[in-house]
Write a protein that holds these residues in place. Structure first.
Motif, mmCIF file in Angstrom:
data_model
loop_
_atom_site.group_PDB
_atom_site.id
_atom_site.type_symbol
_atom_site.label_atom_id
_atom_site.label_comp_id
_atom_site.label_asym_id
_atom_site.label_seq_id
_atom_site.Cartn_x
_atom_site.Cartn_y
_atom_site.Cartn_z
ATOM 1 N N ALA A 34 -10.243 -7.448 -15.433
ATOM 2 C CA ALA A 34 -9.498 -7.432 -14.171
ATOM 3 C C ALA A 34 -8.686 -6.149 -14.067
ATOM 4 C CB ALA A 34 -8.582 -8.642 -14.081
ATOM 5 N N GLN A 35 -8.798 -5.481 -12.929
ATOM 6 C CA GLN A 35 -8.032 -4.259 -12.703
ATOM 7 C C GLN A 35 -7.295 -4.357 -11.379
ATOM 8 O OE1 GLN A 35 -9.832 -0.453 -13.723
ATOM 9 N NE2 GLN A 35 -11.640 -1.538 -14.519
ATOM 10 N N GLN A 36 -6.073 -3.839 -11.365
ATOM 11 C CA GLN A 36 -5.215 -3.934 -10.182
ATOM 12 C C GLN A 36 -4.841 -2.547 -9.690
ATOM 13 O OE1 GLN A 36 -2.174 -6.960 -10.156
ATOM 14 N NE2 GLN A 36 -0.665 -5.553 -9.309
ATOM 15 N N PHE A 37 -4.910 -2.373 -8.368
ATOM 16 C CA PHE A 37 -4.606 -1.094 -7.742
ATOM 17 C C PHE A 37 -3.733 -1.336 -6.514
ATOM 18 C CE2 PHE A 37 -8.949 -1.193 -9.389
ATOM 19 C CZ PHE A 37 -8.940 -0.151 -10.311
ATOM 20 N N GLN A 38 -3.139 -0.278 -6.035
ATOM 21 C CA GLN A 38 -2.415 -0.334 -4.765
ATOM 22 C C GLN A 38 -3.072 0.616 -3.791
ATOM 23 O OE1 GLN A 38 1.814 1.154 -4.015
ATOM 24 N NE2 GLN A 38 2.112 -1.067 -3.953
ATOM 25 N N LEU A 39 -3.424 0.105 -2.616
ATOM 26 C CA LEU A 39 -4.031 0.942 -1.595
ATOM 27 C C LEU A 39 -2.972 1.809 -0.928
ATOM 28 C CD1 LEU A 39 -6.465 -1.659 0.051
ATOM 29 C CD2 LEU A 39 -6.821 -0.192 -1.957
ATOM 30 N N SER A 40 -3.416 2.767 -0.136
ATOM 31 C CA SER A 40 -2.498 3.749 0.448
ATOM 32 C C SER A 40 -1.478 3.117 1.393
ATOM 33 C CB SER A 40 -3.295 4.820 1.198
ATOM 34 O OG SER A 40 -4.135 4.221 2.183
ATOM 35 N N TRP A 211 4.733 -11.438 8.925
ATOM 36 C CA TRP A 211 4.382 -11.539 7.512
ATOM 37 C C TRP A 211 3.008 -10.986 7.161
ATOM 38 C CZ3 TRP A 211 8.271 -12.321 4.427
ATOM 39 C CH2 TRP A 211 9.363 -13.064 4.867
ATOM 40 N N TYR A 212 2.092 -10.879 8.105
ATOM 41 C CA TYR A 212 0.752 -10.400 7.803
ATOM 42 C C TYR A 212 0.709 -8.883 7.870
ATOM 43 C CZ TYR A 212 -1.327 -15.036 7.500
ATOM 44 O OH TYR A 212 -1.662 -16.319 7.083
ATOM 45 N N VAL A 213 1.326 -8.280 6.872
ATOM 46 C CA VAL A 213 1.388 -6.819 6.743
ATOM 47 C C VAL A 213 0.792 -6.452 5.386
ATOM 48 C CG1 VAL A 213 3.368 -6.600 8.276
ATOM 49 C CG2 VAL A 213 3.749 -6.870 5.814
ATOM 50 N N PRO A 214 0.197 -5.267 5.262
ATOM 51 C CA PRO A 214 -0.503 -4.914 4.018
ATOM 52 C C PRO A 214 0.336 -5.050 2.750
ATOM 53 C CG PRO A 214 -1.082 -3.373 5.746
ATOM 54 C CD PRO A 214 0.008 -4.241 6.311
ATOM 55 N N ALA A 215 1.589 -4.649 2.808
ATOM 56 C CA ALA A 215 2.419 -4.684 1.603
ATOM 57 C C ALA A 215 2.725 -6.107 1.148
ATOM 58 C CB ALA A 215 3.727 -3.921 1.847
ATOM 59 N N ASN A 216 2.403 -7.096 1.974
ATOM 60 C CA ASN A 216 2.641 -8.493 1.619
ATOM 61 C C ASN A 216 1.335 -9.210 1.289
ATOM 62 O OD1 ASN A 216 4.680 -10.534 1.292
ATOM 63 N ND2 ASN A 216 3.934 -11.536 3.135
ATOM 64 N N ALA A 217 0.281 -8.446 0.997
ATOM 65 C CA ALA A 217 -1.045 -9.040 0.823
ATOM 66 C C ALA A 217 -1.774 -8.437 -0.366
ATOM 67 C CB ALA A 217 -1.877 -8.832 2.098
ATOM 68 N N ARG A 231 -13.212 -0.616 -5.003
ATOM 69 C CA ARG A 231 -11.965 0.073 -4.681
ATOM 70 C C ARG A 231 -12.161 1.030 -3.503
ATOM 71 N NH1 ARG A 231 -8.412 3.851 -8.888
ATOM 72 N NH2 ARG A 231 -6.581 4.089 -7.537
ATOM 73 N N ALA A 232 -13.269 1.750 -3.505
ATOM 74 C CA ALA A 232 -13.537 2.685 -2.402
ATOM 75 C C ALA A 232 -13.719 1.928 -1.084
ATOM 76 C CB ALA A 232 -14.782 3.516 -2.725
ATOM 77 N N LEU A 233 -14.445 0.808 -1.131
ATOM 78 C CA LEU A 233 -14.613 -0.004 0.074
ATOM 79 C C LEU A 233 -13.269 -0.512 0.582
ATOM 80 C CD1 LEU A 233 -17.752 -2.227 -0.655
ATOM 81 C CD2 LEU A 233 -17.501 -0.540 1.196
ATOM 82 N N ALA A 234 -12.451 -1.012 -0.328
ATOM 83 C CA ALA A 234 -11.163 -1.571 0.065
ATOM 84 C C ALA A 234 -10.266 -0.506 0.676
ATOM 85 C CB ALA A 234 -10.482 -2.215 -1.139
ATOM 86 N N GLU A 235 -10.276 0.672 0.102
ATOM 87 C CA GLU A 235 -9.431 1.741 0.645
ATOM 88 C C GLU A 235 -9.905 2.144 2.033
ATOM 89 O OE1 GLU A 235 -6.383 3.482 1.136
ATOM 90 O OE2 GLU A 235 -6.507 3.346 -1.051
#
Length: 473
Positions: A34-40, A211-217, A231-235
């Motif tokens: 499992a790997q965790q990232f933060q999108l832009s 509440w449905y904002v990226p930083a809360n999801a 990761r590329a798809l998600a970004e």
């Protein structure tokens, strides 16, 4: 059974506060793949490859649930979940589900005190299509007022079937309302019927926008996927959603309880039922949550495997006290947690006798402790359960999402197993002696009333109607 990580959404209901406990993992943190990232834009991405079959589970988790509602709008978090299936600027009501089905997938959603989640189980080669669908409704949910009016009627019927017509669910709803005075777990996830009667389309839209904002999801993907490709798809897909601030949260700390609380509920039912909820500490950080971990082990000593203490002592033999008896500990959550003892008295026995017998089993652990063999057995059961759980992609993704909601890193499960292995018999004996007094206790008793054959069926015998992780739709 005991040894659950938490009182884990509305499939049945009954019952957490404010900000997440410990900080989430830094980008790239990993365990067991499992790997965790933060999108832009601040959205979290967690990816766990599992190549055993050409399938994947894709989930979106929101760190928002019924605990983030305000009085007068209970049930709005669950209503938002329903309305996310009702269209966007690009999709008509119901079209989201039809498109997922058309690519060979299945989907649903769930709401809990701590979170809301949406998921699809799909062929892994269709991941990009599902991501585009989910990102679209996350950012562009749209529907007319009359669509809301129709769906609200569905939600009310859901409440009638799962709570109003289910005596034990009603009992737990009343128990939570009595147990918590300030903590928002006192409101039912599905909402009070009076609040649903006055809920408006704009109440739902405002909660969604807030509440449905990226930083809360968080997007969680488990299955036959490549981490970097995901990761590329998600970004590209989710990262394109504009960033926005997460609203502040008030603490709403629960005041200290100073005395036992009791309630009785009269309802049509075949058997009496007893639920005893003790306020206990929860897991905050693995390094300093020994009592919460020891309480989890205690719940397994009492009810963690076939033939555990409660079953042997209370439900067997000619003089048995109970038809059923159970124990569970709410280890994790955004709000305060409970250790629950519950059961159904045997014919000719009373809830008072069962209450005394349940408390005696805890008191016995406090007096005599547990044997090394017993402790080893419950720990083995726990590890086996964790391993078996990984056979399911859905369970893997659900675990990663719920851990993220609590502010934990993706490697929590492995670290938790190691910490539970270190819990000693002395620690289990100590928590049994310290957390089961009258001042922490809330008792609810179901008093059966005659059943009208014309009414709907009651909750299944033996079912404990506390929150589950079953979908709500």
């Amino acid at each position: 059974m005991a040894f659950a990580l938490a009182w884990t959404s509305i499939g049945l209901q009954a019952q957490t506060a404010p900000s997440a406990p410990s900080p989430a993992a830094s980008p790239g943190a990993s365990s067991a793949g499992a790997q965790q990232f933060q999108l832009s834009n601040g959205m979290t991405l967690i990816v766990k490859p599992d190549r055993r079959a050409p399938t994947a589970v894709h989930m979106v988790w929101l760190r928002v649930g019924s605990m983030d509602e305000v009085d007068g709008t209970s049930g709005v978090a669950h209503a938002v979940e329903h309305m996310l299936f009702k269209g966007t600027e690009q999709l008509q009501p119901g079209e989201f589900s039809r498109r997922v089905a058309a690519i060979g997938g299945s989907e649903n959603a769930f709401t809990y005190y701590d979170y809301t989640g949406y998921y699809q189980q799909i062929p892994s080669g269709r991941l990009e299509e599902v991501m585009r669908l989910e990102a679209d409704r996350f950012a562009h949910n749209r529907w007319p007022d009359d669509e809301f009016t129709r769906e609200l009627a569905v939600i009310k019927e859901e409440r009638r079937m799962r709570t109003d017509d289910a005596p034990r669910a009603r009992l737990y709803e009343a128990l939570m309302a009595m147990t918590f005075q300030a903590a928002p777990y006192r409101r039912p996830i599905i909402g009070w019927m009076g609040d649903l009667d006055s809920l408006t389309a704009d109440d739902v839209r405002n909660f969604y926008r807030q509440w449905y904002v990226p930083a809360n999801a968080a997007v969680v993907i488990a299955g036959d996927v490549d981490v970097e490709q995901a990761r590329a798809l998600a970004e590209r897909i989710y990262g394109a959603i504009p960033a926005a601030a997460v609203p502040g949260r008030k603490p709403r700390e629960e005041p200290e309880q100073r005395g036992m609380r009791r309630l009785e509920l009269k309802a049509p039912a075949e058997q009496s039922y007893l639920a005893m909820a003790f306020k206990v500490p929860k897991l905050t950080r693995l390094e300093d949550s020994d009592d919460a971990l020891a309480l989890t082990v205690l719940s397994a000593v009492l009810d963690g495997y076939p033939g555990a203490r409660l079953e042997r002592a209370l439900t067997q033999g000619p003089d048995r006290i109970a038809d059923s008896a159970g124990a569970s500990n709410g280890l994790m959550g955004r709000g305060p947690q409970l250790f629950v003892l519950d059961g159904v008295p045997a014919p000719g026995k009373t809830t008072a006798q069962l209450e005394a017998a349940l408390r005696e089993q805890v008191a016995r652990v406090a007096r005599e402790g547990v044997s090394a063999a017993e402790l080893a057995r419950v720990k083995t059961q726990w590890v086996a359960g964790q391993v078996y759980k990984r056979d399911s992609l859905f369970n893997q993704a659900r675990e990663l999402g719920s851990q993220w909601v609590g502010g934990f890193a993706p490697d929590l499960s492995d670290r938790l197993i190691e910490r539970l292995r270190q819990i000693t018999a002395e620690q289990v004996q100590s928590v049994a002696a310290r957390y089961f007094g009258d001042d922490q206790l809330n008792v609810a008793v179901l008093r059966p009333q005659p059943i009208d054959p014309a009414t709907r069926k009651n909750a299944p015998a033996g079912a404990r109607p506390v929150p589950s992780s079953e979908p709500s739709r």
